[in-house]
Design a protein around this motif. Sequence first.
Motif, PDB file in Angstrom:
ATOM      1  N   GLY A  39       0.787  -1.225   0.000  1.00 24.01           N
ATOM      2  CA  GLY A  39       0.000   0.000   0.000  1.00 24.01           C
ATOM      3  C   GLY A  39       0.819   1.275   0.000  1.00 24.01           C
ATOM      4  N   ALA A  40       2.139   1.159  -0.179  1.00 21.47           N
ATOM      5  CA  ALA A  40       2.998   2.348  -0.119  1.00 21.47           C
ATOM      6  C   ALA A  40       2.932   3.183  -1.388  1.00 21.47           C
ATOM      7  CB  ALA A  40       4.449   1.931   0.152  1.00 21.47           C
ATOM      8  N   GLY A  41       2.450   2.609  -2.500  1.00 18.53           N
ATOM      9  CA  GLY A  41       2.388   3.330  -3.764  1.00 18.53           C
ATOM     10  C   GLY A  41       3.332   2.804  -4.824  1.00 18.53           C
ATOM     11  N   LYS A  42       3.980   1.645  -4.576  1.00 14.29           N
ATOM     12  CA  LYS A  42       4.975   1.113  -5.506  1.00 14.29           C
ATOM     13  C   LYS A  42       4.359   0.773  -6.866  1.00 14.29           C
ATOM     14  CE  LYS A  42       6.044  -2.482  -3.036  1.00 14.29           C
ATOM     15  NZ  LYS A  42       4.945  -2.334  -2.062  1.00 14.29           N
ATOM     16  N   SER A  43       3.270   0.020  -6.850  1.00 17.30           N
ATOM     17  CA  SER A  43       2.667  -0.400  -8.119  1.00 17.30           C
ATOM     18  C   SER A  43       2.127   0.800  -8.894  1.00 17.30           C
ATOM     19  CB  SER A  43       1.551  -1.419  -7.870  1.00 17.30           C
ATOM     20  OG  SER A  43       2.089  -2.645  -7.400  1.00 17.30           O
ATOM     21  N   THR A  44       1.529   1.758  -8.192  1.00 18.09           N
ATOM     22  CA  THR A  44       1.068   2.972  -8.872  1.00 18.09           C
ATOM     23  C   THR A  44       2.233   3.711  -9.503  1.00 18.09           C
ATOM     24  OG1 THR A  44      -0.829   3.230  -7.382  1.00 18.09           O
ATOM     25  CG2 THR A  44      -0.067   5.192  -8.529  1.00 18.09           C
ATOM     26  N   LEU A  45       3.364   3.737  -8.816  1.00 19.77           N
ATOM     27  CA  LEU A  45       4.553   4.395  -9.346  1.00 19.77           C
ATOM     28  C   LEU A  45       5.022   3.744 -10.642  1.00 19.77           C
ATOM     29  CD1 LEU A  45       6.970   6.306  -9.207  1.00 19.77           C
ATOM     30  CD2 LEU A  45       8.056   4.708  -7.606  1.00 19.77           C
ATOM     31  N   VAL A  46       5.185   2.416 -10.638  1.00 23.33           N
ATOM     32  CA  VAL A  46       5.709   1.766 -11.851  1.00 23.33           C
ATOM     33  C   VAL A  46       4.664   1.768 -12.965  1.00 23.33           C
ATOM     34  CG1 VAL A  46       7.411   0.380 -10.622  1.00 23.33           C
ATOM     35  CG2 VAL A  46       5.135  -0.561 -11.016  1.00 23.33           C
ATOM     36  N   GLU A  47       3.391   1.715 -12.623  1.00 21.60           N
ATOM     37  CA  GLU A  47       2.355   1.779 -13.653  1.00 21.60           C
ATOM     38  C   GLU A  47       2.295   3.173 -14.277  1.00 21.60           C
ATOM     39  OE1 GLU A  47      -1.192   0.382 -11.757  1.00 21.60           O
ATOM     40  OE2 GLU A  47      -0.445  -1.683 -11.603  1.00 21.60           O
ATOM     41  N   SER A  48       2.621   4.201 -13.495  1.00 18.77           N
ATOM     42  CA  SER A  48       2.708   5.569 -14.044  1.00 18.77           C
ATOM     43  C   SER A  48       3.909   5.673 -14.975  1.00 18.77           C
ATOM     44  CB  SER A  48       2.811   6.592 -12.909  1.00 18.77           C
ATOM     45  OG  SER A  48       1.661   6.583 -12.084  1.00 18.77           O
ATOM     46  N   ILE A  49       5.035   5.093 -14.567  1.00 18.12           N
ATOM     47  CA  ILE A  49       6.227   5.107 -15.422  1.00 18.12           C
ATOM     48  C   ILE A  49       5.949   4.386 -16.742  1.00 18.12           C
ATOM     49  CG2 ILE A  49       8.602   4.280 -15.628  1.00 18.12           C
ATOM     50  CD1 ILE A  49       8.878   4.682 -12.597  1.00 18.12           C
ATOM     51  N   ALA A  50       5.177   3.303 -16.666  1.00 13.03           N
ATOM     52  CA  ALA A  50       4.857   2.518 -17.861  1.00 13.03           C
ATOM     53  C   ALA A  50       3.759   3.139 -18.709  1.00 13.03           C
ATOM     54  CB  ALA A  50       4.453   1.103 -17.447  1.00 13.03           C
ATOM     55  N   GLY A  51       3.163   4.243 -18.240  1.00  9.71           N
ATOM     56  CA  GLY A  51       2.114   4.901 -18.991  1.00  9.71           C
ATOM     57  C   GLY A  51       0.737   4.318 -18.791  1.00  9.71           C
TER      58      GLY A  51
END
Length: 304
Positions: A39-51
């Motif tokens: 829940g720290a935001g890791k997946s949201t971060l990499v999904e943002s990087i991936a577009g």
Amino acid sequence: MAIIEVRDLVKRYGDRTVLDGVGFDVEESEIFGILGPNGAGKSTLVESIAGLRIPESGTIQIAGLDPQRDRRGLPQVLGVQLQQSELPGKLKVGEALELYGSFYREPLDWRELIGPLGLSDKVRVQYRHLSGGQKQRLSIALALIGNPKVVILDELTTGLDPQARRDVWDLIENVRARGVTVVLVSHFMEEVERLCDRLAVIDGGNLVALDTPAGLIRQSEDRQQLRFRPSAPIDTALLIAVPEVISVQASGGFLEVTGTGELLLAVTKELDRHHVTATDLRLEQTTLEDAFVSLTGRSLNDRN
């Protein structure tokens, strides 16, 4: 030279801020790890990087491309393996690899990928008949087949047995040796310590630390724990009086001494002064897990 640049990234879901001004660079041919509690935001971060997600504000550049503006060009330089992905159930492994390879200008030969991933005997097997670990390995192959400059691997060895995990680690090290930059999201401390050049620690949507694994350990409180069985009774007050000692606990005939600095030398000197020998001695120093807990106040698998 930075191949990924993330600046002041903000992402919200309703009134909840998931990323709050996160920023960092990733260098070419680096294995860059992202750590954080659930829940720290890791997946949201990499999904943002991936577009795959659009942030409220901030900028992202991958090999000079913007994930939102350059959506056609981005897949030619970026491969992605996410935590959860699905393919049509009747699609065979070989068919999936051929299909994905056709999307790219200069794909890798998928036959070179499936051996290290343990999929050589699964080429004619339908996706629906693969185990969870085999699906995970196939998703890694699909992320790499386009011969990308950058690959994002989100929990790449989840569901793999220990030997398969180490085989995948070898593959990733070989991928990096070809000049590919790897962004690795993981909750396996052994994995990130072996593979990662640097680590970004994300907690509560914020970047709380960015350093090498060894550097993160040095940043944490330099505590050690010494555990031994004394050859003769000794007053624990004598050990507590040693400057390097923080605490002493007795447990089942053993003494557990927590301290800093040259703890081992200081304690053994004090024991020698009283003609006591430390037997069954074990020294435990700060680990990356300890450093993570020190930075976030939580263990890596804490869901709260």
